[in-house]
Motif scaffolding. Sequence first.
Motif, PDB file in Angstrom:
ATOM      1  N   GLY A 200       0.811  -1.240   0.065  1.00  0.00           N
ATOM      2  CA  GLY A 200      -0.097   0.119  -0.152  1.00  0.00           C
ATOM      3  C   GLY A 200       0.921   1.283  -0.061  1.00  0.00           C
ATOM      4  N   GLU A 201       1.884   1.047   0.797  1.00  0.00           N
ATOM      5  CA  GLU A 201       2.777   2.456   0.627  1.00  0.00           C
ATOM      6  C   GLU A 201       3.517   2.495  -0.459  1.00  0.00           C
ATOM      7  OE1 GLU A 201       7.015   3.419   3.135  1.00  0.00           O
ATOM      8  OE2 GLU A 201       5.292   2.418   4.180  1.00  0.00           O
ATOM      9  N   GLU A 202       3.819   1.599  -1.419  1.00  0.00           N
ATOM     10  CA  GLU A 202       4.424   1.644  -2.552  1.00  0.00           C
ATOM     11  C   GLU A 202       3.411   2.132  -3.508  1.00  0.00           C
ATOM     12  OE1 GLU A 202       7.417  -0.552  -5.769  1.00  0.00           O
ATOM     13  OE2 GLU A 202       6.528  -2.055  -3.955  1.00  0.00           O
ATOM     14  N   ILE A 203       2.044   1.903  -3.494  1.00  0.00           N
ATOM     15  CA  ILE A 203       0.954   2.236  -4.553  1.00  0.00           C
ATOM     16  C   ILE A 203       0.967   3.924  -4.200  1.00  0.00           C
ATOM     17  CG2 ILE A 203      -1.307   2.201  -4.927  1.00  0.00           C
ATOM     18  CD1 ILE A 203      -1.060  -0.755  -4.240  1.00  0.00           C
TER      19      ILE A 203
ATOM     20  N   SER B  60      -4.053  12.755  -7.464  1.00  0.00           N
ATOM     21  CA  SER B  60      -5.174  12.665  -6.610  1.00  0.00           C
ATOM     22  C   SER B  60      -5.436  11.160  -6.603  1.00  0.00           C
ATOM     23  CB  SER B  60      -6.145  13.440  -6.512  1.00  0.00           C
ATOM     24  OG  SER B  60      -6.951  13.043  -7.622  1.00  0.00           O
ATOM     25  N   GLN B  61      -6.009  10.439  -5.536  1.00  0.00           N
ATOM     26  CA  GLN B  61      -6.440   9.117  -5.634  1.00  0.00           C
ATOM     27  C   GLN B  61      -7.670   9.026  -6.711  1.00  0.00           C
ATOM     28  OE1 GLN B  61      -8.016   8.307  -1.713  1.00  0.00           O
ATOM     29  NE2 GLN B  61      -5.986   7.454  -1.254  1.00  0.00           N
ATOM     30  N   ALA B  62      -8.531  10.374  -6.824  1.00  0.00           N
ATOM     31  CA  ALA B  62      -9.446  10.274  -7.868  1.00  0.00           C
ATOM     32  C   ALA B  62      -8.918   9.952  -9.302  1.00  0.00           C
ATOM     33  CB  ALA B  62     -10.296  11.242  -7.644  1.00  0.00           C
ATOM     34  N   ALA B  63      -8.033  10.775  -9.454  1.00  0.00           N
ATOM     35  CA  ALA B  63      -7.122  10.795 -10.979  1.00  0.00           C
ATOM     36  C   ALA B  63      -6.606   9.478 -11.130  1.00  0.00           C
ATOM     37  CB  ALA B  63      -6.299  11.984 -11.003  1.00  0.00           C
ATOM     38  N   PHE B  64      -5.991   9.069 -10.174  1.00  0.00           N
ATOM     39  CA  PHE B  64      -5.253   7.782 -10.474  1.00  0.00           C
ATOM     40  C   PHE B  64      -6.073   6.608 -10.624  1.00  0.00           C
ATOM     41  CE2 PHE B  64      -2.457   4.361  -8.278  1.00  0.00           C
ATOM     42  CZ  PHE B  64      -1.284   4.408  -9.035  1.00  0.00           C
ATOM     43  N   ALA B  65      -7.176   6.746  -9.824  1.00  0.00           N
ATOM     44  CA  ALA B  65      -8.352   5.433  -9.873  1.00  0.00           C
ATOM     45  C   ALA B  65      -8.906   5.565 -11.398  1.00  0.00           C
ATOM     46  CB  ALA B  65      -9.378   5.788  -8.796  1.00  0.00           C
TER      47      ALA B  65
ATOM     48  N   TYR C 169      -7.141   6.585 -14.255  1.00  0.00           N
ATOM     49  CA  TYR C 169      -6.213   5.983 -14.960  1.00  0.00           C
ATOM     50  C   TYR C 169      -6.137   4.469 -15.045  1.00  0.00           C
ATOM     51  CZ  TYR C 169      -3.974  10.334 -16.375  1.00  0.00           C
ATOM     52  OH  TYR C 169      -3.749  11.563 -16.997  1.00  0.00           O
ATOM     53  N   LEU C 170      -6.751   4.013 -13.702  1.00  0.00           N
ATOM     54  CA  LEU C 170      -6.540   2.603 -13.642  1.00  0.00           C
ATOM     55  C   LEU C 170      -7.862   1.844 -13.931  1.00  0.00           C
ATOM     56  CD1 LEU C 170      -3.981   2.307 -10.656  1.00  0.00           C
ATOM     57  CD2 LEU C 170      -3.597   1.807 -13.126  1.00  0.00           C
ATOM     58  N   ASN C 171      -8.817   2.697 -13.888  1.00  0.00           N
ATOM     59  CA  ASN C 171     -10.165   2.259 -14.217  1.00  0.00           C
ATOM     60  C   ASN C 171     -10.867   1.539 -12.928  1.00  0.00           C
ATOM     61  OD1 ASN C 171     -12.686   2.279 -15.381  1.00  0.00           O
ATOM     62  ND2 ASN C 171     -12.162   0.141 -16.513  1.00  0.00           N
ATOM     63  N   LEU C 172     -10.466   2.099 -11.614  1.00  0.00           N
ATOM     64  CA  LEU C 172     -10.835   1.478 -10.519  1.00  0.00           C
ATOM     65  C   LEU C 172     -11.630   2.684  -9.710  1.00  0.00           C
ATOM     66  CD1 LEU C 172      -7.117   0.294  -9.557  1.00  0.00           C
ATOM     67  CD2 LEU C 172      -9.231  -1.087 -10.264  1.00  0.00           C
ATOM     68  N   THR C 173     -12.295   2.127  -8.539  1.00  0.00           N
ATOM     69  CA  THR C 173     -13.035   3.335  -7.638  1.00  0.00           C
ATOM     70  C   THR C 173     -12.129   4.043  -6.921  1.00  0.00           C
ATOM     71  OG1 THR C 173     -13.496   1.780  -5.873  1.00  0.00           O
ATOM     72  CG2 THR C 173     -15.032   1.883  -7.724  1.00  0.00           C
ATOM     73  N   VAL C 174     -12.417   4.977  -6.187  1.00  0.00           N
ATOM     74  CA  VAL C 174     -11.518   5.989  -5.419  1.00  0.00           C
ATOM     75  C   VAL C 174     -11.560   5.122  -4.139  1.00  0.00           C
ATOM     76  CG1 VAL C 174     -11.155   7.881  -4.189  1.00  0.00           C
ATOM     77  CG2 VAL C 174     -12.156   8.089  -6.606  1.00  0.00           C
ATOM     78  N   GLY C 175     -12.436   4.419  -3.772  1.00  0.00           N
ATOM     79  CA  GLY C 175     -12.571   3.902  -2.608  1.00  0.00           C
ATOM     80  C   GLY C 175     -11.642   2.694  -2.508  1.00  0.00           C
ATOM     81  N   TYR C 176     -11.547   1.963  -3.732  1.00  0.00           N
ATOM     82  CA  TYR C 176     -10.572   0.767  -3.881  1.00  0.00           C
ATOM     83  C   TYR C 176      -9.124   1.266  -3.796  1.00  0.00           C
ATOM     84  CZ  TYR C 176      -8.458  -3.530  -5.692  1.00  0.00           C
ATOM     85  OH  TYR C 176      -7.816  -4.650  -5.835  1.00  0.00           O
ATOM     86  N   VAL C 177      -8.905   2.361  -4.507  1.00  0.00           N
ATOM     87  CA  VAL C 177      -7.655   3.006  -4.460  1.00  0.00           C
ATOM     88  C   VAL C 177      -7.135   3.148  -2.941  1.00  0.00           C
ATOM     89  CG1 VAL C 177      -6.010   4.902  -5.233  1.00  0.00           C
ATOM     90  CG2 VAL C 177      -7.430   3.870  -6.920  1.00  0.00           C
ATOM     91  N   SER C 178      -8.160   3.908  -2.338  1.00  0.00           N
ATOM     92  CA  SER C 178      -7.809   4.168  -0.947  1.00  0.00           C
ATOM     93  C   SER C 178      -7.619   2.834  -0.061  1.00  0.00           C
ATOM     94  CB  SER C 178      -9.168   4.809  -0.073  1.00  0.00           C
ATOM     95  OG  SER C 178      -8.665   5.117   1.133  1.00  0.00           O
TER      96      SER C 178
END
Length: 115
Positions: free
Chosen positions: A57-60, A70-75, A77-86
């Motif tokens: 998680g720290e490396e992510i 931001s987590q939202a922008a990263f999510a 790009y990866l086609n993931l939800t913000v909650g999952y990235v968190s």
Amino acid sequence: MKGLTTKKKIPSRLTEALLEMADDMHRVGIMNDSKYHKITVRHLGDKILSTAEPISGEEIRTLRERENLSQAAFARYLNLTVGYVSQLERGTKQPKGPALALLNVIRRKGLKGIL
């Protein structure tokens, strides 16, 4: 009703030999990158997963911050939800499958590797 089962396809000896030859040809420069990368996942089977190393998680979080996202922008790009990235960054979930593969590409090549 019988449960659905998936059969794991075992590559034939011919497929194994062809993949080995392609690896050798690519390594010595006889086969260029574009032709080598046309070998499909169907042919590689489980070998493709060996390149997807676990990521903490720290490396992510470090990867995301390195790209100034931001987590939202990263999510996105990866086609993931913000909650999952968190959850990934906190370590409550571990990335698997396509998410893990994409994170490994970003780890090696940066965000430009998936764009």
